[in-house]
Design an enzyme around this catalytic site. Structure first.
Site, PDB file in Angstrom:
ATOM      1  N   ASP A 399       0.830  -1.197   0.000  1.00  0.00           N
ATOM      2  CA  ASP A 399       0.000   0.000   0.000  1.00  0.00           C
ATOM      3  C   ASP A 399       0.868   1.253   0.000  1.00  0.00           C
ATOM      4  O   ASP A 399       1.759   1.405   0.841  1.00  0.00           O
ATOM      5  CB  ASP A 399      -0.901  -0.028   1.250  1.00  0.00           C
ATOM      6  N   GLU A 428       1.245  -0.589  -5.130  1.00  0.00           N
ATOM      7  CA  GLU A 428       0.009   0.181  -5.296  1.00  0.00           C
ATOM      8  C   GLU A 428       0.405   1.656  -5.284  1.00  0.00           C
ATOM      9  O   GLU A 428       0.386   2.323  -4.269  1.00  0.00           O
ATOM     10  CB  GLU A 428      -0.980  -0.146  -4.166  1.00  0.00           C
TER      11      GLU A 428
END
Length: 670
Positions: A399, A428
């Site tokens: 993330d 990401e």
């Protein structure tokens, strides 16, 4: 006034080493600073520019070495377009790990000799004129006989003897030597060898390049809610196991789970990202950590560590590999906040800084600071990551990696791969191109992309061609939706647009993914935002997939068909083979992929218009399809089963309410 360079000034410029120049070696990432990327079984193109003085023949080859330290047979490069001095070839790594290669240039006396003899004989010169050539050729073949494998030595020796046999006619003397061209291309006599520096190639397992991802929140699988939306029953790893057959039936092979750790209670967000949570609000999984534990713990309502292991094992039985979220951020009540306040940023008033993306505020999340105690924080993150590797996790979706330092990621990924080289990392990172490329260069296996925001055929073609240019360091993974991203094309395009985006994502790149609810055509956004209303990040969201499919309101069968087409056609397993073809309608995109080692070619024509019928006329690049310009061939639509007789120029009609794309397999006639 022009001055001659002195010895002193010459030392400040680059000095060529070796007999022959070798330039522009590829694959090379940032001038060789980082390893290039490949997967096991991939045909990796190697190229260089090399040239020499005069007219003697030059040879170029690549020498490569596997992670076991063993050298592989060298690969001879072939010259490209005449006059450009470019050399090309392929290597095909067969094991995971760090490979190295060097490019070598050498004087090829046999090719020089052969070229001269052919020209002289063609000009009418006789045996007297070629006396020196015959003697010199025999000497070269004496050297060659020491190089070629044992089973080929006899013809080389015979050819050398015939060159020295003055009793035979000229043609009989030279013909056997001239016929050795193919053998001595493969096993050349090499003189004056020049070698480049060593270049690195990191080779992953094939799933690093070819994968189909599906994301769901395990807490929603098997959950129940009251009519007011408050939780009645929280999903668990045990209830989520019941969803595995559904995901596997759609043909996915990676199941990605958002964070599974305890969720913070301090500053917890409520439904739809409201600032104050109600007493039953479940909070965001990305607000990690509470008194119940941190990044190495499991949310108690999901189950135990044993339940998680059982879930991973059950997924594996269904052909699914579980990917886990690695989100390096903390809720205010994460154990690290108390134990290691130096791992965070303290503001002027003494408070710890929470995350902001102005004007957005994330009071439930504290970012980590990698500058205050880099060694301590690095070691702890490594410990946590390896803890999940020990539980059977070999894929991490990371993330917001662009908000952490790149030298940290380079260190962490290298440390993890030293323990288990099969571990993969998906970045990401919807951020600036330089940062996205930088993350790929320092070790991330795959990356999210701008695919979602490329909504015209021209934009998509241009973007994919850019990605082809960075294939040696950044592997794209196309997602039409995520929990955070619901593009307006899906909000307003209707069911045909969902099909369009699925076809493009699954056919353009070897890796693609989708977030649960896409197959149910979920399309309602929170007003003024590019995200779902009633966002699953902040609440349980049970869905009745079976009822939707029974009522014909599910895209799941279509998704399953796309993934089956991908698996059954090796051409779709690669990215380097993506080629675009011209079509005279700007609403249509035409592209193909051809298996580099087999007879499998896929040709796709997809509409970007979900509301209107579109016609187009193709001008196909026939060699890209493995065909001659004049050939006729058969195409079979793998979505409908229809077959057509095609050539270079074809008319095509696409009705988005019938089928917004053709996915053709190409079959040569006869």
């Amino acid at each position: 006034m022009v001055t001659e360079p002195t010895p002193a000034t010459l030392t400040t410029v680059g000095i060529m080493t070796g007999r022959f120049p070798i330039e522009d070696v590829t694959p090379s990432v940032a001038c060789g600073r980082y390893p290039a990327k490949a997967v096991v079984g991939e045909l990796v193109p190697v190229s260089a520019v090399s040239y020499r003085e005069g007219h003697n023949a030059l040879g170029v080859n690549v020498v490569w070495q596997g992670p076991d330290g063993q050298a592989r047979p060298f690969t001879r490069l072939t010259p490209g377009e005449p006059g450009l001095d470019q050399w090309h070839g392929f290597i095909q790594p067969d094991a995971v790990g760090r490979w190295t290669f060097t490019v070598e240039a050498f004087d090829d006396p046999y090719l020089t000799w052969r070229d001269a003899v052919v020209k002289k004989v063609g000009a009418g010169q006789g045996v007297e004129d070629l006396a020196n050539d015959l003697a010199e050729g025999a000497d070269i073949l004496d050297l060659a006989a020491k190089i070629v494998p044992d089973q080929h030595q006899e013809p080389v020796r015979v050819a050398a003897a015939l060159l020295r046999d003055g009793e035979r006619p000229l043609f009989e003397r030279i013909a056997p030597a001239l016929d050795l061209e193919e053998l001595l291309w493969q096993y050349p006599v090499r003189q004056l060898v020049t070698t480049t520096r060593s270049y690195a190639l990191w080779v992953d397992r094939k799933r690093a390049l070819f994968s189909a991802w599906y994301e769901f929140f395990p807490r929603s699988e098997g959950a129940e809610i009251h009519p007011d939306g408050s939780p009645k029953r929280h999903g668990t790893f045990v209830t989520a196991r019941e969803s595995l057959p559904r995901v596997a039936e759609m043909g996915f092979d990676v199941l990605y789970l958002p964070p599974i750790h305890p969720i913070g209670k301090v500053n917890r967000k409520g439904r739809n990202n409201t600032l104050v949570a109600g007493p039953t609000d479940v909070g965001s999984p990305w607000a990690i950590g509470s008194a119940e534990g941190g990044h190495d713990a499991i949310h108690p309502e999901l189950g135990s560590l044993e339940d998680f292991r059982g879930f991973v094992a059950a997924a594996r039985e269904h052909g699914l590999e579980v990917a886990l979220d690695l989100a390096l951020q903390c809720a205010p009540d994460h154990p690290w906040v108390t134990a290691h306040p130096e791992w965070f940023t303290t503001r002027a008033d003494g408070s710890i800084m929470y995350a902001e993306n102005p004007p957005k505020k994330y009071q439930d999340i504290y970012p980590l600071n990698f500058d205050n105690d880099p060694v301590g924080l690095r070691e702890e993150v490594l410990r946590v990551t390896l803890h999940w590797v020990e539980q059977g996790i070999r894929i991490f979706r990371v993330d917001n990696p662009h908000t952490k330092t790149l030298n940290f990621w380079q260190w962490l990924i290298a440390k993890v791969k030293a323990v288990d080289p099969d571990v993969l990392f998906l970045a990401e990172a919807f951020t600036r191109p330089a940062m996205m490329n930088g993350l790929g260069k320092i070790g991330f296996t795959q990356s999210y992309t701008y695919f979602t925001w490329r909504t015209t055929a021209a934009e998509m073609r241009e973007y994919c061609e850019q990605l082809l240019g960075s294939i040696d360091w950044m592997r794209p993974n196309f997602w039409p939706n995520t929990p955070d991203i619901l593009h307006e094309s899906l909000q307003h395009g209707g069911p045909p647009m969902f099909k369009i985006r699925a076809v493009l994502a699954s056919m353009l790149t070897p890796s693609w993914g989708m977030y649960a609810g896409f197959e149910l055509f979920e399309h309602v956004a929170r007003p003024g935002a590019e995200e779902y209303i009633d966002n699953e990040k902040y609440e349980l969201k049970p869905r009745d997939f079976a009822a939707a499919q029974a009522a014909g309101r599910s895209l799941a069968p279509y998704i399953g068909r796309l993934n089956r087409i991908r698996k059954e056609n090796p051409a779709l397993h690669w990215l380097r083979n993506l080629r675009f073809h011209d079509i005279d309608n700007p609403s249509l995109l035409c592209f193909s992929k051809r298996d580099p080692e087999g007879d499998n070619t896929i040709l796709v024509i997809c509409s970007f218009d979900s509301a209107n019928v579109q016609w187009g006329n193709t001008t196909l690049d026939m060699p890209a399809l493995g065909l001659d310009w004049h050939e006729r061939f058969e195409v079979r639509d793998e979505l409908t089963g229809a077959t057509y007789d095609w050539g270079q120029h074809n008319a095509v009609r696409i009705d988005p309410y019938v089928e917004p794309a053709h996915v053709f397999s190409v079959r040569r006639r006869g």
